[in-house]
Write a protein that holds these residues in place. Sequence first.
Motif, short mmCIF file in Angstrom:
data_model
loop_
_atom_site.label_atom_id
_atom_site.label_comp_id
_atom_site.label_asym_id
_atom_site.label_seq_id
_atom_site.Cartn_x
_atom_site.Cartn_y
_atom_site.Cartn_z
N ASN A 175 -64.55 35.17 -97.62
CA ASN A 175 -64.98 36.56 -97.55
C ASN A 175 -63.81 37.53 -97.63
O ASN A 175 -63.98 38.70 -97.99
CB ASN A 175 -65.77 36.81 -96.26
CG ASN A 175 -67.09 36.08 -96.25
OD1 ASN A 175 -67.75 35.95 -97.29
ND2 ASN A 175 -67.48 35.59 -95.09
N GLU A 176 -62.62 37.06 -97.27
CA GLU A 176 -61.45 37.94 -97.32
C GLU A 176 -60.19 37.10 -97.46
O GLU A 176 -60.18 35.90 -97.18
CB GLU A 176 -61.36 38.79 -96.05
CG GLU A 176 -61.33 37.99 -94.76
CD GLU A 176 -61.39 38.88 -93.53
OE1 GLU A 176 -60.76 38.50 -92.52
OE2 GLU A 176 -62.07 39.92 -93.57
N LEU A 177 -59.12 37.76 -97.94
CA LEU A 177 -57.80 37.14 -98.04
C LEU A 177 -56.82 37.94 -97.20
O LEU A 177 -56.96 39.16 -97.05
CB LEU A 177 -57.30 37.14 -99.49
CG LEU A 177 -57.92 36.16 -100.49
CD1 LEU A 177 -57.24 36.32 -101.84
CD2 LEU A 177 -57.80 34.73 -100.01
N ALA A 178 -55.82 37.26 -96.68
CA ALA A 178 -54.74 37.96 -95.98
C ALA A 178 -54.05 38.92 -96.94
O ALA A 178 -53.94 38.65 -98.14
CB ALA A 178 -53.74 36.96 -95.41
N TYR A 179 -53.57 40.03 -96.42
CA TYR A 179 -52.98 41.08 -97.25
C TYR A 179 -51.86 40.53 -98.14
O TYR A 179 -51.83 40.77 -99.36
CB TYR A 179 -52.45 42.20 -96.36
CG TYR A 179 -51.94 43.39 -97.12
CD1 TYR A 179 -52.80 44.35 -97.62
CD2 TYR A 179 -50.56 43.55 -97.34
CE1 TYR A 179 -52.32 45.45 -98.32
CE2 TYR A 179 -50.07 44.63 -98.03
CZ TYR A 179 -50.96 45.59 -98.53
OH TYR A 179 -50.48 46.67 -99.23
N LYS A 180 -50.92 39.78 -97.55
CA LYS A 180 -49.80 39.25 -98.32
C LYS A 180 -50.29 38.30 -99.42
O LYS A 180 -49.74 38.28 -100.53
CB LYS A 180 -48.81 38.53 -97.40
CG LYS A 180 -48.00 39.47 -96.53
CD LYS A 180 -46.96 38.70 -95.73
CE LYS A 180 -46.10 39.65 -94.89
NZ LYS A 180 -45.08 38.91 -94.11
N GLU A 181 -51.32 37.52 -99.11
CA GLU A 181 -51.88 36.60 -100.10
C GLU A 181 -52.51 37.38 -101.25
O GLU A 181 -52.36 37.02 -102.43
CB GLU A 181 -52.92 35.69 -99.44
CG GLU A 181 -53.48 34.62 -100.35
CD GLU A 181 -52.59 33.40 -100.47
OE1 GLU A 181 -53.05 32.39 -101.01
OE2 GLU A 181 -51.43 33.44 -100.01
N ALA A 182 -53.22 38.46 -100.94
CA ALA A 182 -53.86 39.27 -101.96
C ALA A 182 -52.83 39.95 -102.86
O ALA A 182 -53.02 40.04 -104.09
CB ALA A 182 -54.77 40.31 -101.31
N VAL A 183 -51.75 40.43 -102.27
CA VAL A 183 -50.69 41.04 -103.07
C VAL A 183 -50.08 40.03 -104.03
O VAL A 183 -49.84 40.32 -105.21
CB VAL A 183 -49.60 41.64 -102.15
CG1 VAL A 183 -48.38 42.07 -102.96
CG2 VAL A 183 -50.15 42.83 -101.37
N LYS A 184 -49.85 38.83 -103.54
CA LYS A 184 -49.29 37.77 -104.38
C LYS A 184 -50.26 37.40 -105.50
O LYS A 184 -49.86 37.25 -106.67
CB LYS A 184 -48.98 36.54 -103.52
CG LYS A 184 -48.24 35.43 -104.25
CD LYS A 184 -47.89 34.30 -103.29
CE LYS A 184 -47.15 33.17 -103.99
NZ LYS A 184 -46.83 32.07 -103.04
N ALA A 185 -51.54 37.29 -105.15
CA ALA A 185 -52.55 36.96 -106.16
C ALA A 185 -52.63 38.04 -107.23
O ALA A 185 -52.75 37.74 -108.43
CB ALA A 185 -53.91 36.78 -105.49
N SER A 186 -52.54 39.29 -106.81
CA SER A 186 -52.59 40.40 -107.75
C SER A 186 -51.38 40.41 -108.67
O SER A 186 -51.49 40.65 -109.88
CB SER A 186 -52.67 41.73 -106.98
OG SER A 186 -52.65 42.82 -107.85
N SER A 187 -50.21 40.11 -108.12
CA SER A 187 -49.00 40.11 -108.94
C SER A 187 -49.06 39.02 -110.01
O SER A 187 -48.60 39.22 -111.14
CB SER A 187 -47.76 39.94 -108.06
OG SER A 187 -47.71 38.66 -107.47
#
Length: 288
Positions: A175-187
């Motif tokens: 349902n959600e990802l940790a902020y740092k994980e989401a930033v990495k995934a986006s990059s």
Amino acid sequence: MRIQVPATTANLGPGFDSCGLALSLYLTLDVLEEATEWHVAHDLGEGIPTDATNVIVETALSIAPDLTPHRLQMACDIPAARGLGSSSAAVVAGIELANALANLELTPERKVEIAAEIEGHPDNVAPAVLGNFVVGAKLDGEDFYVRHLFPDCALLAFIPQEALLTSESRGVLPNELAYKEAVKASSIANVMIAALLQNDLELAGKMMERDLWHENYRAKLVPHLAPLRALTKEHGAYAACLSGAGPTILIFAPQEKADDLLSVMKDFDTTASVLSLKVENDGSVTTR
């Protein structure tokens, strides 16, 4: 009148719910004579309705409720529940059917808008309408997307016999990802798209295989992904990734590696279908 809609592959690894590519498999709909009620003739099995409950007809009637019923002849070489956009193709075919029979003169942009509203996001439907490679987003009810030519390469599809429903494949996502994980995934996704726009498939392939949005979670439903990725990499592929929600795996490779890869993929699982595909440039087409 004939309507033709291409298959699509979505995500391309990290481009989750955003990137899509039109492929050279097709849903073809021949619109025949008027009738007292809708009838969709096909040889696709009992699971596909032949009356007005068919997704194509339902979609058309949702746009133009007063359409005169017709006899329709449908053929489709897009396998269902395999991550190749079969449901999106049916929705787009319905939009094209309504557009043609009701003389709506819908623009491609309006077709994408209607289809994305039905499907929830534009990753499959945008390339099905527009052709080629599309990066899109649906934000607050508004559609944003960019169409671009995909770099030249071999596209090989590994299609297992077993189906995988999108609902099941989505059910394993968090349902959600940790902020740092989401930033990495986006990059990772950003670099992948930038590399594709510069025709750098080697770099794009590296990013395709480092997705953090969905493939790690879906891997338990698609146990052939990891070994097939390793095998095709050994034989020169740029990348292997889930096609949509799976279980189909799409392999991107240099053209000169295609024959060797087709052979090793067929040997990997003799029960699977292994296809050599092309990028479909034109999207959905209606001819009279």
